[in-house]
Design an enzyme around this catalytic site. Sequence first.
Site, short mmCIF file in Angstrom:
data_model
loop_
_atom_site.label_atom_id
_atom_site.label_comp_id
_atom_site.label_asym_id
_atom_site.label_seq_id
_atom_site.Cartn_x
_atom_site.Cartn_y
_atom_site.Cartn_z
N HIS A 18 29.25 16.49 -17.73
CA HIS A 18 30.61 16.57 -17.14
C HIS A 18 31.53 15.67 -17.96
CE1 HIS A 18 33.34 16.75 -13.40
NE2 HIS A 18 34.03 16.13 -14.35
N HIS A 20 35.62 15.26 -19.80
CA HIS A 20 37.00 15.70 -20.06
C HIS A 20 37.37 15.30 -21.48
CE1 HIS A 20 37.86 16.56 -15.78
NE2 HIS A 20 36.98 15.60 -15.60
N LYS A 104 33.82 26.29 -13.09
CA LYS A 104 34.17 25.09 -12.34
C LYS A 104 35.06 25.44 -11.16
CE LYS A 104 34.60 20.76 -11.36
NZ LYS A 104 34.86 19.53 -12.06
N HIS A 141 33.79 20.58 -7.68
CA HIS A 141 34.44 19.31 -7.34
C HIS A 141 34.40 19.26 -5.82
CE1 HIS A 141 37.38 15.95 -7.98
NE2 HIS A 141 37.43 16.14 -6.68
N HIS A 179 29.82 14.75 -9.89
CA HIS A 179 30.18 13.36 -9.59
C HIS A 179 30.02 12.98 -8.13
CE1 HIS A 179 33.88 15.53 -8.81
NE2 HIS A 179 34.27 15.52 -10.06
N ASP A 252 31.92 12.21 -16.43
CA ASP A 252 33.28 12.39 -15.94
C ASP A 252 34.25 11.46 -16.67
OD1 ASP A 252 35.35 13.49 -14.52
OD2 ASP A 252 34.98 12.36 -12.69
C1 NCD Z 1 39.59 13.92 -13.74
C2 NCD Z 1 40.67 14.13 -14.78
O1 NCD Z 1 41.41 13.19 -15.06
O2 NCD Z 1 40.77 15.23 -15.33
N1 NCD Z 1 39.86 12.73 -13.00
C3 NCD Z 1 38.98 11.99 -12.29
O3 NCD Z 1 39.40 11.06 -11.61
N2 NCD Z 1 37.69 12.25 -12.35
C4 NCD Z 1 39.49 15.10 -12.88
C5 NCD Z 1 38.24 15.18 -12.06
O4 NCD Z 1 37.15 15.35 -12.58
O5 NCD Z 1 38.34 15.06 -10.83
ZN ZN Z 2 35.86 15.36 -13.92
#
Ligand code: NCD
Ligand code: ZN
Length: 350
Positions: A18, A20, A104, A141, A179, A252
Amino acid sequence: MKPKATSRLTIRRPDDWHLHLRDGAMLAAVLRESARHFARAIIMPNLVPPVVTAEQARLYRNRILAALPSGANFTPLMTLYLTEETDPEDVALAHADGIATAVKLYPAGATTNSGSGVRDFDRIRPVLDRMAEIGMPLLVHGEVTDSEIDIFDREAVFIDRVLKPIRKKNPDLRIVMEHVTTEDAVDYVRDTHRNLAATITTHHLIINRNHILAGGVRPHFYCLPVAKRERHRIVLVQAAVSGDPRFFLGTDSAPHADHAKLAPCGCAGIFTATNTLSCLAEIFEAAGRLDKLEAFVSINGANFYRMPLNDDRITLVRGEPVIYPATIESGEGTVTVFDPGFPLHWRAET
Ligand code: NCD
Ligand code: ZN
């Protein structure tokens, strides 16, 4: 005589289930932080606009591959952002072509860039049915978004209101609860013996809600789902170090420039890509379970995703505390690296 402390640990190269990576200048800055140690990562689709179609995922993957530092050996595994308009056949084709590994599900409004997410869960039934047929995982999520539900309860309520009904109607659908932050979620996964797994982040193994709120508000510890009470953190650590195949790492890691975090309405997201392995080794060592680190970071996730384990290895070395940069520069602003609040003795040899 005390047994000699382990000072070197060689494990299969890990994966991040996971992650970003964002896009543009931010992508260029953060990608190298993950590619340094991780072989593969599940890439989140919450761009603006979101990665909804197979074609958008293919183009995003190309941008990631083009941004990789030379010599890097890193495979982005793409996901599609589920909307109420998603076409089941587009999803199935993307999976068959190897363009998308998973889908997702963001409940609308749950987190950063989730405005196009799902409001009416009945409208996504045809997509979920098709995914169950082809064995494509759904990544959730797991938080409800109703404003009357307390933010610390949103994960537990999601399990009862959304996840259980989805699993009841479609027990063949393979689901990853992303998460997880609560004992409720860990118990639910533990009690389910088919088609359900969970990722756990690095930071939720380290911080509880006091870290965010006691003695001053600390935006760099704010993420979604928000960290809970200490007793939940302890259960997360137990799940992670247990070796149970249903729990694996999804960092995450979610970069935001400091100006977006340190604002009257700051963004959710913690950036851990840079020091994740050092943090995890410290946690597993403190729990006396360094022998289970490989299962958590390199084995359980690949097995759930029915992918081969990575053949190559990395070695973690214990020594003097490693000093990581406090920030990285992104071209979209400075990004603060997660500070675990304790010294990190383990460093990954690159
Ligand atoms: C994530 C993001 O910034 O894209 N933020 C977070 O707090 N984890 C989005 C997510 O995974 O919820
Ligand atoms: Zn995330």
